[in-house]
Motif scaffolding. Structure first.
Motif, PDB file in Angstrom:
ATOM      1  N   MET A   1       0.888  -1.234   0.019  1.00 40.05           N
ATOM      2  CA  MET A   1      -0.198  -0.163   0.122  1.00 40.05           C
ATOM      3  C   MET A   1       0.827   1.443   0.070  1.00 40.05           C
ATOM      4  O   MET A   1       0.665   2.301  -0.373  1.00 40.05           O
ATOM      5  N   TRP A   2       2.125   1.176   0.673  1.00 43.29           N
ATOM      6  CA  TRP A   2       2.970   2.438   0.679  1.00 43.29           C
ATOM      7  C   TRP A   2       3.506   2.666  -0.701  1.00 43.29           C
ATOM      8  O   TRP A   2       3.582   3.947  -1.033  1.00 43.29           O
ATOM      9  N   GLY A   3       3.771   1.674  -1.251  1.00 45.84           N
ATOM     10  CA  GLY A   3       4.578   1.788  -2.806  1.00 45.84           C
ATOM     11  C   GLY A   3       3.402   2.424  -3.688  1.00 45.84           C
ATOM     12  O   GLY A   3       3.819   3.430  -4.477  1.00 45.84           O
ATOM     13  N   LYS A   4       2.084   2.187  -3.593  1.00 48.88           N
ATOM     14  CA  LYS A   4       1.163   2.722  -4.374  1.00 48.88           C
ATOM     15  C   LYS A   4       0.999   4.230  -3.977  1.00 48.88           C
ATOM     16  O   LYS A   4       0.709   5.108  -4.846  1.00 48.88           O
ATOM     17  N   SER A   5       0.856   4.423  -2.792  1.00 50.12           N
ATOM     18  CA  SER A   5       0.544   5.628  -1.880  1.00 50.12           C
ATOM     19  C   SER A   5       1.884   6.495  -2.722  1.00 50.12           C
ATOM     20  O   SER A   5       1.340   7.807  -3.120  1.00 50.12           O
ATOM     21  N   THR A   6       3.093   6.247  -2.415  1.00 43.52           N
ATOM     22  CA  THR A   6       4.051   6.946  -2.946  1.00 43.52           C
ATOM     23  C   THR A   6       4.269   7.395  -4.511  1.00 43.52           C
ATOM     24  O   THR A   6       4.413   8.402  -4.965  1.00 43.52           O
ATOM     25  N   ALA A   7       3.653   6.228  -4.962  1.00 41.78           N
ATOM     26  CA  ALA A   7       3.599   6.720  -6.663  1.00 41.78           C
ATOM     27  C   ALA A   7       2.643   7.694  -7.022  1.00 41.78           C
ATOM     28  O   ALA A   7       2.732   8.359  -7.849  1.00 41.78           O
ATOM     29  N   ALA A   8       1.565   7.666  -6.170  1.00 42.56           N
ATOM     30  CA  ALA A   8       0.556   8.476  -6.518  1.00 42.56           C
ATOM     31  C   ALA A   8       0.827   9.829  -6.060  1.00 42.56           C
ATOM     32  O   ALA A   8       0.496  10.727  -6.815  1.00 42.56           O
ATOM     33  N   VAL A   9       1.582  10.135  -4.969  1.00 35.33           N
ATOM     34  CA  VAL A   9       2.001  11.225  -4.684  1.00 35.33           C
ATOM     35  C   VAL A   9       3.200  11.901  -5.510  1.00 35.33           C
ATOM     36  O   VAL A   9       2.950  13.037  -5.768  1.00 35.33           O
ATOM     37  N   PHE A  10       4.250  11.052  -5.636  1.00 37.11           N
ATOM     38  CA  PHE A  10       5.327  11.770  -6.556  1.00 37.11           C
ATOM     39  C   PHE A  10       5.072  11.599  -7.855  1.00 37.11           C
ATOM     40  O   PHE A  10       5.801  12.471  -8.586  1.00 37.11           O
ATOM     41  N   LEU A  11       4.305  10.536  -8.481  1.00 36.21           N
ATOM     42  CA  LEU A  11       4.189  10.607 -10.167  1.00 36.21           C
ATOM     43  C   LEU A  11       2.823  11.187 -10.513  1.00 36.21           C
ATOM     44  O   LEU A  11       2.842  11.226 -11.578  1.00 36.21           O
ATOM     45  N   GLY A  12       1.919  11.232  -9.685  1.00 36.51           N
ATOM     46  CA  GLY A  12       0.625  11.702 -10.045  1.00 36.51           C
ATOM     47  C   GLY A  12       0.637  13.149 -10.777  1.00 36.51           C
ATOM     48  O   GLY A  12      -0.086  13.217 -11.843  1.00 36.51           O
ATOM     49  N   MET A  13       1.377  14.085  -9.815  1.00 37.61           N
ATOM     50  CA  MET A  13       1.237  15.391 -10.544  1.00 37.61           C
ATOM     51  C   MET A  13       1.989  15.664 -11.881  1.00 37.61           C
ATOM     52  O   MET A  13       1.574  16.054 -12.662  1.00 37.61           O
ATOM     53  N   PRO A  14       3.505  14.991 -12.117  1.00 31.56           N
ATOM     54  CA  PRO A  14       4.015  15.216 -13.360  1.00 31.56           C
ATOM     55  C   PRO A  14       3.105  14.451 -14.388  1.00 31.56           C
ATOM     56  O   PRO A  14       3.136  14.801 -15.618  1.00 31.56           O
ATOM     57  N   LEU A  15       2.680  13.406 -14.244  1.00 31.26           N
ATOM     58  CA  LEU A  15       1.874  12.613 -15.195  1.00 31.26           C
ATOM     59  C   LEU A  15       0.386  13.470 -15.480  1.00 31.26           C
ATOM     60  O   LEU A  15       0.384  13.578 -16.946  1.00 31.26           O
ATOM     61  N   SER A  16       0.010  13.913 -14.404  1.00 30.50           N
ATOM     62  CA  SER A  16      -1.357  15.007 -14.911  1.00 30.50           C
ATOM     63  C   SER A  16      -0.830  16.189 -15.524  1.00 30.50           C
ATOM     64  O   SER A  16      -1.518  16.689 -16.568  1.00 30.50           O
ATOM     65  N   VAL A  17       0.209  16.864 -15.304  1.00 26.51           N
ATOM     66  CA  VAL A  17       0.918  17.981 -16.109  1.00 26.51           C
ATOM     67  C   VAL A  17       1.107  17.581 -17.424  1.00 26.51           C
ATOM     68  O   VAL A  17       0.779  18.525 -18.416  1.00 26.51           O
ATOM     69  N   LEU A  18       1.718  16.388 -17.546  1.00 26.78           N
ATOM     70  CA  LEU A  18       1.653  16.003 -19.003  1.00 26.78           C
ATOM     71  C   LEU A  18       0.566  15.674 -19.828  1.00 26.78           C
ATOM     72  O   LEU A  18       0.430  16.168 -20.952  1.00 26.78           O
ATOM     73  N   VAL A  19      -0.471  15.187 -19.158  1.00 25.34           N
ATOM     74  CA  VAL A  19      -1.675  14.908 -19.753  1.00 25.34           C
ATOM     75  C   VAL A  19      -2.552  16.197 -20.243  1.00 25.34           C
ATOM     76  O   VAL A  19      -2.699  16.527 -21.197  1.00 25.34           O
ATOM     77  N   VAL A  20      -2.483  17.230 -19.237  1.00 24.23           N
ATOM     78  CA  VAL A  20      -3.106  18.293 -19.416  1.00 24.23           C
ATOM     79  C   VAL A  20      -2.291  19.371 -20.605  1.00 24.23           C
ATOM     80  O   VAL A  20      -2.807  19.963 -21.518  1.00 24.23           O
ATOM     81  N   GLY A  21      -1.003  19.217 -20.347  1.00 23.71           N
ATOM     82  CA  GLY A  21      -0.248  19.688 -21.261  1.00 23.71           C
ATOM     83  C   GLY A  21      -0.359  19.571 -22.763  1.00 23.71           C
ATOM     84  O   GLY A  21      -0.428  20.100 -23.652  1.00 23.71           O
ATOM     85  N   PHE A  22      -0.360  18.073 -22.999  1.00 29.80           N
ATOM     86  CA  PHE A  22      -0.468  17.536 -24.361  1.00 29.80           C
ATOM     87  C   PHE A  22      -1.861  18.051 -24.680  1.00 29.80           C
ATOM     88  O   PHE A  22      -1.972  18.435 -26.090  1.00 29.80           O
ATOM     89  N   ALA A  23      -2.831  17.951 -24.011  1.00 27.33           N
ATOM     90  CA  ALA A  23      -4.287  18.320 -24.530  1.00 27.33           C
ATOM     91  C   ALA A  23      -4.293  19.969 -24.975  1.00 27.33           C
ATOM     92  O   ALA A  23      -4.920  20.110 -25.851  1.00 27.33           O
TER      93      ALA A  23
END
Length: 89
Positions: free
Chosen positions: A1-23
């Protein structure tokens, strides 16, 4: 559970910026569509962080999200460097 949580915290924002930026970057009229895409950023960020918990393990979440983030930013850099996409002023 900690692995998923840290992935969400640290990789969620850059991936979201990428999706919105591409759009926003690939829209036909960047001047009028960038602001609505930026307003949708928070919803995209929550969706990406929620999807992190669909992976079976934290390692898979880190590998998939990290790989998508690296590949996406590499594609974005290639598109901008090659001149295929321009940012409207």
């Amino acid at each position: 559970m900690w692995g998923k949580s840290t992935a969400a915290v640290f990789l969620g924002m850059p991936l979201s910026v990428l999706v919105v930026g591409f759009a926003a970057l690939l829209s036909h009229d960047q001047a009028s569509t960038t602001l609505p895409w930026l307003l949708l950023f928070f919803l995209v960020w929550i969706a990406v962080m929620t999807c992190t918990f669909l992976f079976r393990t934290g390692l898979r979440a880190w590998l998939w999200m990290g790989g998508l983030t690296i590949a996406g930013y590499a594609a974005l850099h290639f598109l901008k460097a090659s001149g295929l996409v321009r940012i409207a002023a």
